[in-house]
Scaffold this active site. Structure first.
Site, PDB file in Angstrom:
ATOM      1  N   ASP A   1      -1.530   1.280   2.355  1.00 25.52           N
ATOM      2  CA  ASP A   1      -2.314   1.196   3.591  1.00 25.52           C
ATOM      3  C   ASP A   1      -3.607   0.417   3.336  1.00 25.52           C
ATOM      4  O   ASP A   1      -4.377   0.162   4.262  1.00 25.52           O
ATOM      5  CB  ASP A   1      -2.567   2.587   4.201  1.00 25.52           C
ATOM      6  CG  ASP A   1      -3.277   3.533   3.261  1.00 25.52           C
ATOM      7  OD1 ASP A   1      -3.577   3.150   2.117  1.00 25.52           O
ATOM      8  OD2 ASP A   1      -3.542   4.688   3.678  1.00 25.52           O
ATOM      9  N   SER A   2      -3.803  -0.001   2.058  1.00 29.61           N
ATOM     10  CA  SER A   2      -4.893  -0.942   1.763  1.00 29.61           C
ATOM     11  C   SER A   2      -4.710  -2.235   2.557  1.00 29.61           C
ATOM     12  O   SER A   2      -5.632  -3.043   2.623  1.00 29.61           O
ATOM     13  CB  SER A   2      -4.936  -1.256   0.264  1.00 29.61           C
ATOM     14  OG  SER A   2      -3.671  -1.687  -0.195  1.00 29.61           O
TER      15      SER A   2
ATOM     16  N   ASP B   1       3.234   3.563   1.917  1.00 27.64           N
ATOM     17  CA  ASP B   1       2.211   4.598   2.113  1.00 27.64           C
ATOM     18  C   ASP B   1       2.434   5.332   3.432  1.00 27.64           C
ATOM     19  O   ASP B   1       2.754   4.711   4.457  1.00 27.64           O
ATOM     20  CB  ASP B   1       0.828   3.941   2.175  1.00 27.64           C
ATOM     21  CG  ASP B   1       0.000   4.224   0.937  1.00 27.64           C
ATOM     22  OD1 ASP B   1       0.263   5.230   0.252  1.00 27.64           O
ATOM     23  OD2 ASP B   1      -0.911   3.425   0.666  1.00 27.64           O
TER      24      ASP B   1
ATOM     25  N   GLU C   1      -6.117   8.052  -8.571  1.00 29.67           N
ATOM     26  CA  GLU C   1      -7.080   7.000  -8.198  1.00 29.67           C
ATOM     27  C   GLU C   1      -8.489   7.438  -8.560  1.00 29.67           C
ATOM     28  O   GLU C   1      -8.918   8.545  -8.192  1.00 29.67           O
ATOM     29  CB  GLU C   1      -6.980   6.688  -6.693  1.00 29.67           C
ATOM     30  CG  GLU C   1      -7.980   5.605  -6.298  1.00 29.67           C
ATOM     31  CD  GLU C   1      -7.683   4.910  -4.973  1.00 29.67           C
ATOM     32  OE1 GLU C   1      -6.669   5.241  -4.325  1.00 29.67           O
ATOM     33  OE2 GLU C   1      -8.487   4.033  -4.586  1.00 29.67           O
TER      34      GLU C   1
HETATM   35  O1  KIV Z   1      -3.101   1.562  -0.348  1.00 35.13           O
HETATM   36  C1  KIV Z   1      -3.138   1.228  -1.531  1.00 35.13           C
HETATM   37  O2  KIV Z   1      -3.079   0.050  -1.895  1.00 35.13           O
HETATM   38  C2  KIV Z   1      -3.259   2.281  -2.519  1.00 35.13           C
HETATM   39  C3  KIV Z   1      -3.718   1.850  -3.865  1.00 35.13           C
HETATM   40  C4  KIV Z   1      -5.201   1.707  -3.864  1.00 35.13           C
HETATM   41  C5  KIV Z   1      -3.242   2.763  -4.909  1.00 35.13           C
HETATM   42  O3  KIV Z   1      -3.040   3.418  -2.239  1.00 35.13           O
END
Ligand code: KIV
Length: 262
Positions: A43-44, A82, A181
């Site tokens: 979700d990044s 995610d 994290e």
């Molecule tokens: O959303 C994402 O990219 C993540 C990473 C920071 C592990 O959860």
């Protein structure tokens, strides 16, 4: 060779798991060709590609759209999606529906859920429904408004013990891996030693069984690169150069050049 929960599990203590985020087929193909074991449709994508300030505005529909694009790359790497903000806090049936949508409509092969012992019962239910779950503890970016910012976890003995307990609860519930994290290096080592499933670290030191980085941080495309990340290229400079040359060529008439008539 296609990566599965089984092949990822076998890597613990033998070979480090390499995970990279990707949000579309183009970058998924590149990560896969590099040999990544897991492609995380994180979700990044909210911060990196969609212009949001956090991951909070990312919805299930957005996750499904981007997961489907990654799955269309047909990677050997596992496609891990995610579960976005708020979904894990809803009823089990609704969470199962969200996972089903990511599996059946988008092509996810596993999901990652932020949460520890408090979601263990749901993780157990998902596991018995056939959903492969990676837990995510330590810093949970979806909690940013509650936390009031991002910080390191596991520096105190209490937090370290809580992390080990969360990770164990997730493992016992059937999680196939646990992401750590921004966890203090020695706490991450303690969690890694306490589990028989792999840990994947980000900003959590070298003792984890694998590592993940956000693709834009690796490539030098992020406006802000966290101190723990390593920039392996400066694509901002390279893309800016190429785009500027193209714009200048169009303005000057240097592109396109006349083509010979066939
Ligand atoms: O959303 C994402 O990219 C993540 C990473 C920071 C592990 O959860």
């Amino acid at each position: 060779m296609k990566r599965t929960t089984k092949s990822i599990a076998k890597m613990k203590g033998v070979s480090k798991v390499a995970m990279i985020t990707a949000y579309d087929a183009l970058f998924a193909r590149l990560a896969d060709a590099a040999g990544a074991d897991i492609i995380l449709v994180g979700d990044s994508l909210g911060n990196t590609f969609m212009g949001f300030d956090s991951t909070v505005p990312v919805t299930l529909e957005m996750m499904a759209h981007h997961t489907a694009a990654v799955a269309r790359a047909n990677p050997d790497a596992m496609v891990l999606a995610d579960i976005p903000f708020g979904c894990a806090g809803m009823s089990f049936d609704r969470l199962l529906d969200d996972c089903r949508a990511l599996y059946q409509k988008a092509g996810a092969e596993a999901v990652k859920i932020e949460g520890g012992a408090e979601i263990a019962e749901k993780v157990a239910g998902l596991a018995s429904a056939g959903i492969a779950v990676m837990g995510h503890i330590g810093l949970r970016p979806q909690q940013v408004f509650k936390l009031g910012g991002y910080r390191k976890f596991g520096k105190t003995p209490e937090e370290r013990a809580a992390l080990v307990a969360d990770a164990k609860a997730l493992e016992e519930a059937g999680a196939f891996a646990v992401l750590l994290e921004m966890v203090d290096d020695s706490a991450a080592e303690a969690v890694t030693k306490a589990l028989s499933v792999p840990t994947i670290g980000i900003g959590s030191g070298p003792a984890c069984d694998g590592q993940v980085l956000v693709c834009t941080d690796i490539l030098g495309l992020s406006s802000f690169t966290p101190s723990f990340a390593k920039k392996y290229a400066d694509l901002t400079a390279e893309i800016s150069r190429a785009y500027s040359e193209y714009v200048a060529d169009v303005r000057s008439g240097a592109f396109p050049t006349p083509r010979e008539a066939k």
